[in-house]
Design a protein around this motif. Structure first.
Motif, PDB file in Angstrom:
ATOM      1  N   ASN A 333       0.827  -1.206   0.000  1.00 20.71           N
ATOM      2  CA  ASN A 333       0.000   0.000   0.000  1.00 20.71           C
ATOM      3  C   ASN A 333       0.863   1.258   0.000  1.00 20.71           C
ATOM      4  OD1 ASN A 333      -2.449  -1.386   0.013  1.00 20.71           O
ATOM      5  ND2 ASN A 333      -2.529  -1.493   2.254  1.00 20.71           N
ATOM      6  N   GLY A 334       1.996   1.207   0.726  1.00 21.77           N
ATOM      7  CA  GLY A 334       2.879   2.358   0.772  1.00 21.77           C
ATOM      8  C   GLY A 334       3.493   2.672  -0.580  1.00 21.77           C
ATOM      9  N   ARG A 335       3.956   1.638  -1.300  1.00 21.33           N
ATOM     10  CA  ARG A 335       4.555   1.876  -2.617  1.00 21.33           C
ATOM     11  C   ARG A 335       3.543   2.468  -3.591  1.00 21.33           C
ATOM     12  NH1 ARG A 335       6.939  -3.291  -1.336  1.00 21.33           N
ATOM     13  NH2 ARG A 335       9.182  -3.039  -0.882  1.00 21.33           N
ATOM     14  N   ALA A 336       2.310   1.984  -3.525  1.00 23.86           N
ATOM     15  CA  ALA A 336       1.270   2.531  -4.397  1.00 23.86           C
ATOM     16  C   ALA A 336       0.994   3.993  -4.054  1.00 23.86           C
ATOM     17  CB  ALA A 336      -0.007   1.697  -4.266  1.00 23.86           C
ATOM     18  N   VAL A 366      10.979   3.922   5.387  1.00 22.66           N
ATOM     19  CA  VAL A 366      10.891   5.106   4.545  1.00 22.66           C
ATOM     20  C   VAL A 366      11.110   4.686   3.102  1.00 22.66           C
ATOM     21  CG1 VAL A 366      11.720   7.436   4.101  1.00 22.66           C
ATOM     22  CG2 VAL A 366      11.775   6.533   6.436  1.00 22.66           C
ATOM     23  N   LEU A 367      10.084   4.864   2.285  1.00 19.27           N
ATOM     24  CA  LEU A 367      10.203   4.595   0.857  1.00 19.27           C
ATOM     25  C   LEU A 367      10.749   5.841   0.182  1.00 19.27           C
ATOM     26  CD1 LEU A 367       6.827   2.711   0.267  1.00 19.27           C
ATOM     27  CD2 LEU A 367       9.083   1.758   0.798  1.00 19.27           C
ATOM     28  N   VAL A 368      11.783   5.669  -0.629  1.00 21.35           N
ATOM     29  CA  VAL A 368      12.509   6.788  -1.226  1.00 21.35           C
ATOM     30  C   VAL A 368      12.321   6.745  -2.734  1.00 21.35           C
ATOM     31  CG1 VAL A 368      14.766   7.882  -1.509  1.00 21.35           C
ATOM     32  CG2 VAL A 368      14.218   6.661   0.625  1.00 21.35           C
ATOM     33  N   ARG A 369      11.794   7.828  -3.289  1.00 15.86           N
ATOM     34  CA  ARG A 369      11.645   7.888  -4.741  1.00 15.86           C
ATOM     35  C   ARG A 369      13.023   7.835  -5.397  1.00 15.86           C
ATOM     36  NH1 ARG A 369       7.706   9.011  -8.084  1.00 15.86           N
ATOM     37  NH2 ARG A 369       6.331   9.573  -6.362  1.00 15.86           N
ATOM     38  N   GLY A 370      13.226   6.853  -6.260  1.00  9.55           N
ATOM     39  CA  GLY A 370      14.499   6.713  -6.944  1.00  9.55           C
ATOM     40  C   GLY A 370      15.602   6.128  -6.100  1.00  9.55           C
ATOM     41  N   GLY A 371      15.253   5.548  -4.939  1.00  7.92           N
ATOM     42  CA  GLY A 371      16.295   4.992  -4.077  1.00  7.92           C
ATOM     43  C   GLY A 371      15.796   3.779  -3.311  1.00  7.92           C
TER      44      GLY A 371
END
Length: 397
Positions: A333-336, A366-371
């Protein structure tokens, strides 16, 4: 145990510094109090000596063989001036050395924290603002004063923050974090919004605001200018943060978007209600013999998505951080949500059954855009906040 110098200048708020001194000494720190001459008109030398367990003087000519005007500052791990009057801020900015406190400020090579307290007109005067800017440029932390009752009937910005909150800022400074957010303006939302059903009932959530307040407090300790948008939180204002109080999602949206127009980073830690009643009753809904009327809901604005959209046409905010409180399929759910909202970082944590809401600790990914994702193990909410600011500071630099 750290060696702390508590500078005290001549303002009516001096009595609050006795409580700050107590918090330092009860935490095991060795504290040397250095007052100005006029500060002793408010609280006398015997009080400071008894509370600190150390000698107290305002003069450079006492115990000259120990060279106090040099040694006190050289040996300190932290120097905090509370209250810091307009006069002391001016003398510190000008590099004056006309008493023991200003000499100590010149010789200190440790972190320096000023907690200003004065009347609103003095705080807002261009000379004071210029002195504050100068001190901040040199690396000092100048805490924004609180808003509230001043001397007499006056009210406004200029009140000394709560001693416990000043202590928390100093505790974070002593932890060794660098001032990597100095000169940055950050916006933090905290708490949970409420949507009125009638004058006494609302749709809300369990958010206490503890995580958002930890984010605000740690950002101040790292040198940032902090605007905290607080939704229905029963916590003392973090020292140094400008607090904007809101209740509903609409009010939070207006406050956050306004503050974010020139912000370096926005951290949306508030639990924002997704829905609101289509119609709010103007009077209390009475219990009737039959079944209650259904409450029809409408979607609330998506504030986090709006912040992501802002950057398509404007340079600010530079970094947007969202929070995702999930009960199941947490990472999926977090990635979406990260993709859908357009934020740079998304702090994902599991809630419910004593987790996250209302607790002093937290754990998250912590989901990091591009990382790569960053896992934060369970620990104090201030520790999670520092990891978030580490990631924000890295993107800002």
């Amino acid at each position: 145990m750290s060696s702390i110098v508590l500078g005290v200048s001549a303002g009516i708020a001096v009595y609050k510094s006795c409580e700050l001194l107590r918090l330092f000494t009860e935490s095991g720190h060795d504290v040397r109090v250095v007052p100005t001459r006029d500060a002793l008109r408010f609280v006398g030398e015997p009080t400071w000596a008894a509370l600190s367990g150390n000698p107290v003087t305002t003069e450079v000519w006492e115990s000259v063989h120990e060279v106090p005007h040099v040694r006190i500052g050289q040996n300190a791990d932290l120097l905090v001036v509370a209250p810091a009057t307009a006069d002391v801020l001016a003398r510190a900015a000008g590099g004056h050395a006309d008493d023991l406190l200003t000499n100590t400020l010149l010789t200190a090579r440790c972190p320096v924290v000023f907690a200003p307290a004065m009347h609103t007109e003095m705080w807002e005067h261009p000379a004071t603002r210029a002195n504050v800017a100068t001190l901040r440029e040199r690396g000092a932390i100048v805490i924004e004063p609180a808003v509230g009752r001043l001397t007499g009937a006056d009210t406004g910005p200029g009140r000394l923050p709560d001693p416990a909150e000043i202590f928390e800022v100093c505790r974070r400074v002593l932890s060794g974090r660098t001032l990597d957010l100095a000169g940055r303006h950050v916006v933090v939302s905290a708490g949970g919004t409420r949507e009125a059903i009638d004058p006494v009932r609302f749709i809300g959530n369990r958010s206490s605001g503890l995580q958002g307040y930890a984010l605000a407090r740690t950002a101040v300790a790292r040198g940032a200018e902090v605007t905290l948008v607080s939704a229905n939180v029963a916590l003392p204002d973090p020292a140094g943060a400008k607090v904007v109080r809101v209740e509903s999602t609409g009010q939070l949206r207006e406050a956050v978007l306004s503050a974010s127009a020139h912000a370096d980073a926005v951290v949306m830690a508030a639990a924002v209600a997704d829905f609101r009643p289509v119609r709010q009753s103007e009077s209390k809904i009475k219990k009737s013999p039959g079944e209650p009327e259904p409450i029809h809901l409408a979607k609330n604005p998506d504030v986090l998505a709006e912040l992501g959209d802002m950057r398509k046409t404007a340079p600010f905010p530079r970094v947007v951080v969202g929070f995702a409180a999930e009960t199941d399929d947490v990472l999926a759910n977090g990635r979406a949500k990260l993709e859908r909202k357009g934020c740079d970082l998304l702090v994902v944590n599991q809630v419910g059954a004593g987790l996250a809401f209302g607790t002093p600790d937290n754990a998250a990914v912590v989901l990091v855009r591009g990382g790569d994702p960053v896992e934060i193990p369970r620990g104090p909410k201030e520790d999670l906040a520092d990891v978030v600011w580490d990631l924000v500071a890295a993107r800002l630099s």
